[in-house]
Design an enzyme around this catalytic site. Sequence first.
Site, mmCIF file in Angstrom:
data_model
loop_
_atom_site.group_PDB
_atom_site.id
_atom_site.type_symbol
_atom_site.label_atom_id
_atom_site.label_comp_id
_atom_site.label_asym_id
_atom_site.label_seq_id
_atom_site.Cartn_x
_atom_site.Cartn_y
_atom_site.Cartn_z
ATOM 1 N N TYR A 118 0.858 -1.208 0.088
ATOM 2 C CA TYR A 118 -0.171 -0.082 -0.003
ATOM 3 C C TYR A 118 0.748 1.385 -0.076
ATOM 4 O O TYR A 118 0.767 2.287 -0.765
ATOM 5 C CB TYR A 118 -0.917 0.145 1.090
ATOM 6 C CG TYR A 118 -1.595 1.303 1.412
ATOM 7 C CD1 TYR A 118 -2.753 1.692 0.701
ATOM 8 C CD2 TYR A 118 -1.488 2.385 2.479
ATOM 9 C CE1 TYR A 118 -3.198 2.940 0.696
ATOM 10 C CE2 TYR A 118 -2.210 3.328 2.640
ATOM 11 C CZ TYR A 118 -3.134 3.499 1.560
ATOM 12 O OH TYR A 118 -3.858 4.835 1.961
ATOM 13 N N GLU A 150 -12.457 4.675 4.532
ATOM 14 C CA GLU A 150 -11.999 5.678 5.495
ATOM 15 C C GLU A 150 -13.003 5.785 6.573
ATOM 16 O O GLU A 150 -12.831 6.092 7.673
ATOM 17 C CB GLU A 150 -11.734 6.959 4.922
ATOM 18 C CG GLU A 150 -10.210 7.100 3.903
ATOM 19 C CD GLU A 150 -9.170 6.852 4.839
ATOM 20 O OE1 GLU A 150 -9.448 7.229 6.016
ATOM 21 O OE2 GLU A 150 -8.057 7.273 4.189
ATOM 22 N N TRP A 160 -5.220 2.626 10.051
ATOM 23 C CA TRP A 160 -5.373 2.287 8.850
ATOM 24 C C TRP A 160 -4.912 1.008 8.610
ATOM 25 O O TRP A 160 -5.327 -0.097 7.927
ATOM 26 C CB TRP A 160 -4.463 3.255 8.090
ATOM 27 C CG TRP A 160 -4.713 3.157 6.382
ATOM 28 C CD1 TRP A 160 -3.771 2.567 5.632
ATOM 29 C CD2 TRP A 160 -6.130 3.389 5.698
ATOM 30 N NE1 TRP A 160 -4.367 2.818 4.120
ATOM 31 C CE2 TRP A 160 -5.823 2.959 4.416
ATOM 32 C CE3 TRP A 160 -7.170 3.325 6.263
ATOM 33 C CZ2 TRP A 160 -6.848 2.893 3.301
ATOM 34 C CZ3 TRP A 160 -8.345 3.561 5.267
ATOM 35 C CH2 TRP A 160 -8.227 3.084 3.554
#
Length: 191
Positions: free
Chosen positions: A21, A43, A51
């Site tokens: 990522y 989100e 995250w």
Amino acid sequence: MRSIEHRCSYVNLNNPRYIHYHDEEWGVPEHSDQKLYEFLLLEVFQAGLSWECILNKRENFRAAFDGFDISKVCAYNEAKCAELISNPGIIRNKRKIAAAVNNSIIFKEIQQEFGSFDAYIWGFTNGETIVEDYHIRTTSPLSDAVSKDLKKRGMKFLGSTIIYSYLQAIGVLNAHGKECDLYPGKSEAAP
């Protein structure tokens, strides 16, 4: 795949998903409404969590939310939301699931108004990426303005901190740190 030797210091080097990522998605300007939608939906679930936690469940979210098919998510009813709440592979928060459906409907309204969500979100910076090292802050006047506008339109779970993270994810903000090979102006690491 890029050859990266030095990464932002927050990256968990023991998590291949996080490394991928960071190296391939985070901070890269994204203009596909499909990907912009996926990141916005994810989100919502990040609020109050890391995250990395969301990344680890990303494929579970993809399966649970019909491949991030916005038309299908907009049509979710109480039975589908109950199914999601019982899915152990995702974040099972009733309010976040309801917000994901609500925000999907508003996302489509924004697409209709602006021609694309891409035109809307990148319009805040006139299509330009802002370079800002992730160490600096967790909100900004830009994330404040975007969050305020999305809330005014009726979106939920998208405060300024979450929107700041979103803007980093989609490359409106390039926030790689100076220690990272992907910091703007540094040449890519040698293979």
